[in-house]
Scaffold this motif. Sequence first.
Motif, PDB file in Angstrom:
ATOM      1  N   LEU A   1      31.310 -21.717 -42.785  1.00  0.00           N
ATOM      2  CA  LEU A   1      32.384 -20.752 -43.029  1.00  0.00           C
ATOM      3  C   LEU A   1      33.495 -20.876 -41.996  1.00  0.00           C
ATOM      4  N   GLU A   2      33.120 -21.204 -40.775  1.00  0.00           N
ATOM      5  CA  GLU A   2      34.125 -21.389 -39.724  1.00  0.00           C
ATOM      6  C   GLU A   2      34.948 -22.657 -39.999  1.00  0.00           C
ATOM      7  N   ALA A   3      34.289 -23.704 -40.455  1.00  0.00           N
ATOM      8  CA  ALA A   3      34.995 -24.945 -40.791  1.00  0.00           C
ATOM      9  C   ALA A   3      35.997 -24.717 -41.921  1.00  0.00           C
ATOM     10  N   ALA A   4      35.685 -23.759 -42.812  1.00  0.00           N
ATOM     11  CA  ALA A   4      36.581 -23.422 -43.917  1.00  0.00           C
ATOM     12  C   ALA A   4      37.596 -22.347 -43.517  1.00  0.00           C
ATOM     13  N   ALA A   5      37.570 -21.938 -42.241  1.00  0.00           N
ATOM     14  CA  ALA A   5      38.491 -20.923 -41.700  1.00  0.00           C
ATOM     15  C   ALA A   5      38.322 -19.555 -42.358  1.00  0.00           C
ATOM     16  N   LEU A   6      37.093 -19.243 -42.799  1.00  0.00           N
ATOM     17  CA  LEU A   6      36.833 -17.942 -43.408  1.00  0.00           C
ATOM     18  C   LEU A   6      36.272 -16.931 -42.414  1.00  0.00           C
ATOM     19  N   VAL A   7      35.667 -17.441 -41.339  1.00  0.00           N
ATOM     20  CA  VAL A   7      35.197 -16.589 -40.234  1.00  0.00           C
ATOM     21  C   VAL A   7      35.566 -17.272 -38.929  1.00  0.00           C
ATOM     22  N   ARG A   8      35.480 -16.509 -37.864  1.00  0.00           N
ATOM     23  CA  ARG A   8      35.668 -17.097 -36.537  1.00  0.00           C
ATOM     24  C   ARG A   8      34.696 -16.426 -35.571  1.00  0.00           C
ATOM     25  N   ARG A   9      34.323 -17.217 -34.573  1.00  0.00           N
ATOM     26  CA  ARG A   9      33.493 -16.696 -33.489  1.00  0.00           C
ATOM     27  C   ARG A   9      34.435 -16.127 -32.436  1.00  0.00           C
ATOM     28  N   VAL A  10      34.122 -14.923 -31.978  1.00  0.00           N
ATOM     29  CA  VAL A  10      34.944 -14.284 -30.948  1.00  0.00           C
ATOM     30  C   VAL A  10      34.032 -13.734 -29.860  1.00  0.00           C
ATOM     31  N   PRO A  11      34.490 -13.772 -28.612  1.00  0.00           N
ATOM     32  CA  PRO A  11      33.666 -13.203 -27.543  1.00  0.00           C
ATOM     33  C   PRO A  11      33.634 -11.681 -27.641  1.00  0.00           C
ATOM     34  N   ASP A  12      32.505 -11.128 -27.281  1.00  0.00           N
ATOM     35  CA  ASP A  12      32.356  -9.669 -27.225  1.00  0.00           C
ATOM     36  C   ASP A  12      33.224  -9.158 -26.084  1.00  0.00           C
ATOM     37  N   PRO A  13      34.036  -8.125 -26.313  1.00  0.00           N
ATOM     38  CA  PRO A  13      34.927  -7.647 -25.252  1.00  0.00           C
ATOM     39  C   PRO A  13      34.192  -7.102 -24.019  1.00  0.00           C
ATOM     40  N   SER A  14      32.968  -6.605 -24.208  1.00  0.00           N
ATOM     41  CA  SER A  14      32.248  -6.034 -23.070  1.00  0.00           C
ATOM     42  C   SER A  14      31.283  -7.014 -22.408  1.00  0.00           C
TER      43      SER A  14
END
Length: 147
Positions: A75-88
């Motif tokens: 899904l990330e390769a298809a740009a449908l989701v992204r991994r993001v760091p947790d703010p805390s």
Amino acid sequence: MSNPDTDGLLAEQLLRLTRRLHRIQKRHLEPIGITPAQSRLLRTLAHYETPPRMADLAERLEVVPRAVTSVVDGLEAAALVRRVPDPSNRRVIRIELTDSGLKALGRLRGARRAAAEDILAPLDAAQREQLGGLLDALFDVPERHRC
């Protein structure tokens, strides 16, 4: 008391139906470029108010974390989701839908409706209602009776 032969036949019919459902769903998802597993993960992701961790998704989907990683990779390769760091806690990675992922969800809803219509086409409204009640009864079995 139930008849073992009848129960075995019902179990086989349910397995055949499951395979048919998967084939029909897959056929409707192919034009969108999404697999049934990716569709399920996107739909699950949409229910979270804040982006979940991979472990949260694995638990909700009742799969091993490695399975989620593979689906998220696609899904990330298809740009449908992204991994993001947790703010805390920057060591924790969360998964969020992209704008393209949100648009894909809309297309998925249409594909799922079309697949459901294909599957349920042989049934009239009363039969569909009856089937819904029967399926609810199977899902509402207390945990001690489940496999």
